[in-house]
Scaffold this motif. Structure first.
Motif, PDB file in Angstrom:
ATOM      1  N   PRO A 154       0.739  -1.417   0.002  1.00  0.00           N
ATOM      2  CA  PRO A 154      -0.080  -0.076  -0.092  1.00  0.00           C
ATOM      3  C   PRO A 154       0.814   1.137  -0.108  1.00  0.00           C
ATOM      4  O   PRO A 154       0.457   2.265  -0.676  1.00  0.00           O
ATOM      5  N   ARG A 205      13.429  -1.234   1.631  1.00  0.00           N
ATOM      6  CA  ARG A 205      14.379  -0.711   2.418  1.00  0.00           C
ATOM      7  C   ARG A 205      15.778  -1.088   2.115  1.00  0.00           C
ATOM      8  O   ARG A 205      16.100  -2.043   1.725  1.00  0.00           O
ATOM      9  N   LEU A 239      17.232  -9.376   9.135  1.00  0.00           N
ATOM     10  CA  LEU A 239      16.980  -8.311   8.255  1.00  0.00           C
ATOM     11  C   LEU A 239      15.918  -8.287   7.291  1.00  0.00           C
ATOM     12  O   LEU A 239      15.188  -7.305   6.916  1.00  0.00           O
ATOM     13  N   ASN A 285      12.155 -10.851   5.934  1.00  0.00           N
ATOM     14  CA  ASN A 285      11.215 -11.776   6.514  1.00  0.00           C
ATOM     15  C   ASN A 285      11.039 -12.490   5.320  1.00  0.00           C
ATOM     16  O   ASN A 285      10.210 -12.159   4.286  1.00  0.00           O
ATOM     17  N   ASN A 317       8.874 -14.637   4.183  1.00  0.00           N
ATOM     18  CA  ASN A 317       7.464 -14.738   4.095  1.00  0.00           C
ATOM     19  C   ASN A 317       6.915 -13.663   3.056  1.00  0.00           C
ATOM     20  O   ASN A 317       5.980 -13.973   2.258  1.00  0.00           O
ATOM     21  N   ILE A 318       7.446 -12.546   3.328  1.00  0.00           N
ATOM     22  CA  ILE A 318       6.892 -11.414   2.721  1.00  0.00           C
ATOM     23  C   ILE A 318       7.981 -10.542   1.843  1.00  0.00           C
ATOM     24  O   ILE A 318       7.629  -9.596   1.091  1.00  0.00           O
ATOM     25  N   LEU A 357      12.633  -2.100  12.063  1.00  0.00           N
ATOM     26  CA  LEU A 357      12.651  -2.987  11.041  1.00  0.00           C
ATOM     27  C   LEU A 357      11.410  -3.707  10.523  1.00  0.00           C
ATOM     28  O   LEU A 357      10.799  -3.441   9.479  1.00  0.00           O
ATOM     29  N   ARG A 358      10.814  -4.491  11.567  1.00  0.00           N
ATOM     30  CA  ARG A 358       9.283  -4.991  11.387  1.00  0.00           C
ATOM     31  C   ARG A 358       8.746  -5.180  12.758  1.00  0.00           C
ATOM     32  O   ARG A 358       9.385  -5.469  13.794  1.00  0.00           O
ATOM     33  N   GLU A 370       7.370 -14.002  13.875  1.00  0.00           N
ATOM     34  CA  GLU A 370       8.502 -13.588  13.498  1.00  0.00           C
ATOM     35  C   GLU A 370       9.464 -14.527  14.255  1.00  0.00           C
ATOM     36  O   GLU A 370      10.464 -15.050  13.678  1.00  0.00           O
ATOM     37  N   ALA A 394       2.804 -13.683   8.325  1.00  0.00           N
ATOM     38  CA  ALA A 394       3.440 -12.368   8.563  1.00  0.00           C
ATOM     39  C   ALA A 394       2.387 -11.217   8.709  1.00  0.00           C
ATOM     40  O   ALA A 394       0.869 -11.436   8.153  1.00  0.00           O
ATOM     41  N   LEU A 409       1.279  -7.393   7.528  1.00  0.00           N
ATOM     42  CA  LEU A 409       1.471  -6.378   6.885  1.00  0.00           C
ATOM     43  C   LEU A 409       1.147  -4.927   7.248  1.00  0.00           C
ATOM     44  O   LEU A 409       0.039  -5.015   7.937  1.00  0.00           O
ATOM     45  N   ARG A 410       1.586  -4.008   6.548  1.00  0.00           N
ATOM     46  CA  ARG A 410       0.904  -2.633   6.759  1.00  0.00           C
ATOM     47  C   ARG A 410      -0.572  -2.787   6.498  1.00  0.00           C
ATOM     48  O   ARG A 410      -0.763  -3.404   5.467  1.00  0.00           O
TER      49      ARG A 410
END
Lengths: 83, 231
Positions: free
Chosen positions: A16, A40, A66, A68, A70-71, B57-58, B94, B101, B103-104
């Motif tokens: 998004p 990033r 750093l 993931n 999965n995504i 980071l996440r 994680e 996961a 997400l935004r």
């Protein structure tokens, strides 16, 4: 030595943020922009002699923390320092 | 039964979780600082909501390597009951204790509101106090709440009935229209294969006291507590 890790959302993952940036660019008149994806960039200053070894190590860092898997997907490369 | 609530730097629902468990349910609760390396003798662990490590980071990515997490993972693998709420859910994914996961949000907005969710499984130890198909009104408050799992894995997750809660309309209708954040299949909460680890984005600890609104959150904790009494 500087190691660059670039992390991007995988293809097919909802981005998004990229969509919002694309809409803003269209509003600014850049209608030619077909897609925007926002990722990033992570810069690591490392003490290492061998660039290949440093890249391998950074790939482990990416696998562990750093990025993931999965995504996200990532790319790692070394940059020679310019003094 | 003995509960533990893990406190990470940036957790901000830890006190609410403690209040719900200790004051509303009279449960013994120990707050566990993230630097502790042993959980001790506990029956259930709650990973609270918040912004552990500033969500850098996440969400959950750094908290997952906090010293305490090694014992949380061991505890979960040994069958211990673990609940991750919101940021706690992110930490569980994680850490690999739950698949997928977060997400935004599709809207790119932080969403904070009461949200109906439908109970898809009333036979888990986290939902056994709910009637089948019960709609719970539980607040959500998140920026990264869109659950994601690649298509083939998502099909397996659905096949094994791992989806416990789905975002829905007040009447229980599940549709894209009533999906607040873009989660695949409106997923709001899932359990692991062994059924002892729950991750959910809504905040049940925020709706246990009638003095501040709904009390549907009680059903989640009541379910867990009664599952121990029955055992």
């Amino acid at each position: 030595m500087r190691i660059i890790v670039e992390v991007m959302p995988k293809e097919g993952i909802l981005d998004p943020q990229g969509k919002a940036v694309q809409q803003a660019l269209h509003q600014l008149g850049y209608g030619e922009v077909r897609e925007v994806r926002v990722g990033r960039r992570i810069e690591l200053e490392v003490d290492a002699g061998d660039p290949a070894e440093a890249v391998r190590s950074a790939e482990q860092m990416a696998d562990t923390l750093l990025a993931n898997e999965n995504i996200e997907r990532y790319q790692v490369h070394a940059v020679e320092e310019t003094v | 039964m003995n509960w533990g609530v893990v406190v990470f730097p940036g957790s901000n629902c830890d006190d609410d979780a403690h209040d719900a468990l200790a004051r509303i349910f009279g449960q013994p609760v120990r707050m566990i600082w993230h630097r502790e390396t042993s959980l001790g003798d506990l029956d259930a662990i709650l990973l609270p909501g918040g912004f552990s490590y500033g969500d850098y980071l996440r969400g959950g990515a750094i908290a997952r390597f906090s010293p305490v997490m090694e014992d949380v993972v061991r505890f979960a693998r040994d069958g211990g009951v673990v609940i991750g709420i919101c940021n706690g859910f992110q930490i569980l994914t994680e850490a690999g204790l739950l698949p997928g996961a977060l997400l935004r949000n599709r809207s790119l907005r932080f969403i904070c509101r009461d949200q109906p969710v439908r109970v898809e499984r009333h036979d888990t130890r986290f939902t056994n106090a709910c009637d089948p198909g019960r709609v719970l009104h539980i607040p959500i408050a998140h920026n990264e709440g869109a659950y994601y799992l690649p298509g083939d894995q998502l099909a397996r997750l659905e096949d094994r009935g791992a989806v416990v809660l789905r975002y829905c309309a007040p009447d229980g209708t599940v549709s894209g229209e009533h999906n607040p954040n873009g989660s695949v299949n409106n997923i709001a909460g899932i359990v692991n294969e062994a059924g002892n680890v729950l991750g959910m984005m809504p905040h049940p600890e925020r709706c246990c006291d009638a003095a501040i609104g709904h009390t549907d959150g009680r059903l989640i904790f009541e379910s867990v507590i009664s599952s121990f009494v029955a055992a």
